[in-house]
Design a protein around this motif. Structure first.
Motif, short mmCIF file in Angstrom:
data_model
loop_
_atom_site.label_atom_id
_atom_site.label_comp_id
_atom_site.label_asym_id
_atom_site.label_seq_id
_atom_site.Cartn_x
_atom_site.Cartn_y
_atom_site.Cartn_z
N SER A 150 0.83 -1.20 0.00
CA SER A 150 0.00 0.00 0.00
C SER A 150 0.87 1.25 0.00
CB SER A 150 -0.94 -0.01 1.21
OG SER A 150 -0.19 0.02 2.41
N ILE B 279 -4.02 -10.27 -1.00
CA ILE B 279 -5.36 -9.97 -1.49
C ILE B 279 -5.69 -10.86 -2.67
CG2 ILE B 279 -4.51 -8.13 -3.00
CD1 ILE B 279 -7.07 -6.59 -2.34
N MET C 138 -4.55 -4.62 -9.96
CA MET C 138 -4.87 -4.56 -8.55
C MET C 138 -3.67 -4.11 -7.72
SD MET C 138 -6.67 -7.51 -6.24
CE MET C 138 -5.47 -8.72 -6.74
N ARG C 139 -2.48 -4.60 -8.06
CA ARG C 139 -1.28 -4.14 -7.36
C ARG C 139 -1.03 -2.65 -7.59
NH1 ARG C 139 0.97 -9.42 -8.59
NH2 ARG C 139 1.65 -8.64 -10.61
N GLU D 297 -3.33 -0.31 -8.31
CA GLU D 297 -4.33 0.50 -7.62
C GLU D 297 -4.12 0.49 -6.12
OE1 GLU D 297 -6.57 2.49 -8.87
OE2 GLU D 297 -6.04 2.01 -10.94
N LEU D 298 -3.68 -0.63 -5.55
CA LEU D 298 -3.42 -0.68 -4.10
C LEU D 298 -2.25 0.19 -3.72
CD1 LEU D 298 -3.98 -4.45 -3.25
CD2 LEU D 298 -5.37 -2.51 -2.53
N VAL E 19 -7.96 1.51 1.88
CA VAL E 19 -8.23 0.24 1.21
C VAL E 19 -9.50 -0.39 1.76
CG1 VAL E 19 -7.40 -2.13 0.92
CG2 VAL E 19 -5.86 -0.21 0.56
N ARG F 19 -13.38 0.39 -0.69
CA ARG F 19 -13.30 -0.89 -1.39
C ARG F 19 -14.09 -0.86 -2.70
NH1 ARG F 19 -13.63 -6.40 2.14
NH2 ARG F 19 -13.08 -7.91 0.51
N LEU G 167 -12.22 1.09 -5.31
CA LEU G 167 -11.08 0.30 -5.76
C LEU G 167 -11.51 -0.72 -6.81
CD1 LEU G 167 -8.08 -0.49 -5.48
CD2 LEU G 167 -8.73 -1.97 -3.59
N ILE H 81 -8.81 -9.71 2.23
CA ILE H 81 -7.62 -8.88 2.41
C ILE H 81 -6.96 -9.32 3.71
CG2 ILE H 81 -6.72 -6.55 2.69
CD1 ILE H 81 -9.09 -5.49 1.16
#
Length: 356
Positions: A97, A105, A138-139, A141-142, A150, A154, A157, A184
């Motif tokens: 993050s 996740i 996903m990586r 955006e996180l 997060v 959610r 995201l 998560i």
């Protein structure tokens, strides 16, 4: 010509027999190769499926659901695409993050093939390609969010991941419908710190609520005391007003009674034998005064002739006559009597005494 066609068909059949085992051995394309139907000239295509047909190694057409006819040997069904909504499990992966917290996740991807031609020739394995794209997106955006966001954001995201996947999968003829994060997982130490933070936040809220309750109670008590004092002062004010009004009415009543008594006494004194009645009243008061001597105080002032009651009465009547002469009003009756006395100077002494 017939010999040429037979030779060409035989060569195509040999190439097909050589190619099919390779497709079955390859784990990536095994799903697509195992579902390829044979060319039986007359074919029935199921609903929500698209069969991609090649003629002599080149794309020819896409078979629609229902009855279709193919030329044997020349036509071959190369791909079978399902037009239904496909559900793909995205494997668990690690991501970092924005505040440098490592997360584990995973998610679920829902997609549908919109263009069978692009899905067949635009990418080798559509499902694998979309899965890898979902993981990398996903990586990415996180990495833009902190740990707290997060969990809070959610839904946003998920929508960002879908938007990013659709931008890259338009060339593949695939449409990503939605993406849902399943689980998560955070490191144990981070989980403990989050639990401590939650407990501290709850204690803070409890303290704030308790202080607000104490403040509200103090305000209510002060407001009650204020209202009680206001009501008590208003009651005391009304009591004083009523008491003053009562005392004023009593004073007026006493004054009216005293004025009436004086008026009656004045009328009585003007009548016949009024002076004798006044002398009697003064004598009674004199005797009553001597009876109350030495009851309220030890200091007593006595006249020299305490036994001469007639003298005291005569003295009181003389003082009364002296005070009454200036205030005596000249009435028509008195003027008439004075005229009669002037006309009859030889009146009896009793009548002169009465006139005086």
């Amino acid at each position: 010509m017939l010999r040429t066609l037979c030779r060409t068909g035989g060569l195509i059949l040999q190439q097909t027999q050589r190619t099919v085992p390779r497709l079955c051995v390859n784990p990536v394309r095994q799903r697509w190769a195992s579902s390829l139907p044979m060319n039986t000239v007359v074919l029935f295509v199921p609903q929500q499926e698209a069969w991609v047909v090649e003629r002599m190694g080149r794309f020819h057409r896409i078979l629609e659901p229902g009855l279709n006819f193919l030329i044997p040997v020349l036509d071959r069904i190369r791909y079978v695409q399902s037009l239904k909504e496909i559900v793909i499990d995205v494997p668990e992966q690690s991501a970092v993050s924005l505040d440098n917290v490592t997360l584990q996740i995973d998610g679920v991807l829902y997609l549908r093939i919109l263009d069978p031609l692009k899905a067949s020739y635009g990418v080798e394995d559509p499902e694998y390609a979309v899965t890898q794209l979902a993981q990398t997106t996903m990586r990415s955006e996180l990495g833009k969010l902190t740990l707290d966001k997060v969990f809070r954001e959610r839904e946003s995201l998920n929508s960002n991941i879908v938007h990013s996947i659709n931008q890259a999968s338009d060339e593949w003829g695939i449409r990503c419908l939605r993406y849902e994060i399943k689980d998560i997982h955070v490191p144990p130490r981070v989980k403990e710190s989050m639990q401590m933070q939650v407990e501290a936040e709850r204690k803070k809220r409890a303290t704030v609520l308790e202080s607000e309750g104490t403040r509200e109670a103090a305000i209510n008590v002060a407001e009650g005391r204020k209202q009680a004092q206001i009501l008590a002062s208003e009651g005391e004010k009304a009591e004083r007003i009523n008491k003053a009004a009562g005392e004023a009415q009593a004073v007026l009543a006493k004054a009216e009674a005293k004025a009436k008594a004086i008026r009656m006494l004045s009328d009585a004194l003007t009548e016949q034998n009024g002076n004798a009645a006044a002398s009697l009243s003064v004598a009674e008061q004199y005797v009553s005064a001597f009876s109350n001597l030495a009851k309220e105080s030890n200091t007593i002032l006595l006249p020299s002739n305490t036994g001469d009651i007639s003298g005291m009465v005569s003295q009181a009547m003389t003082i009364y006559s002296t005070l009454a002469k200036p205030s005596m009003r000249v009435t028509p009756e008195v003027l008439e009597e004075n005229r009669e006395e002037a006309a009859n100077p030889s009146g009896s002494p009793q009548e002169k005494r009465i006139n005086e």
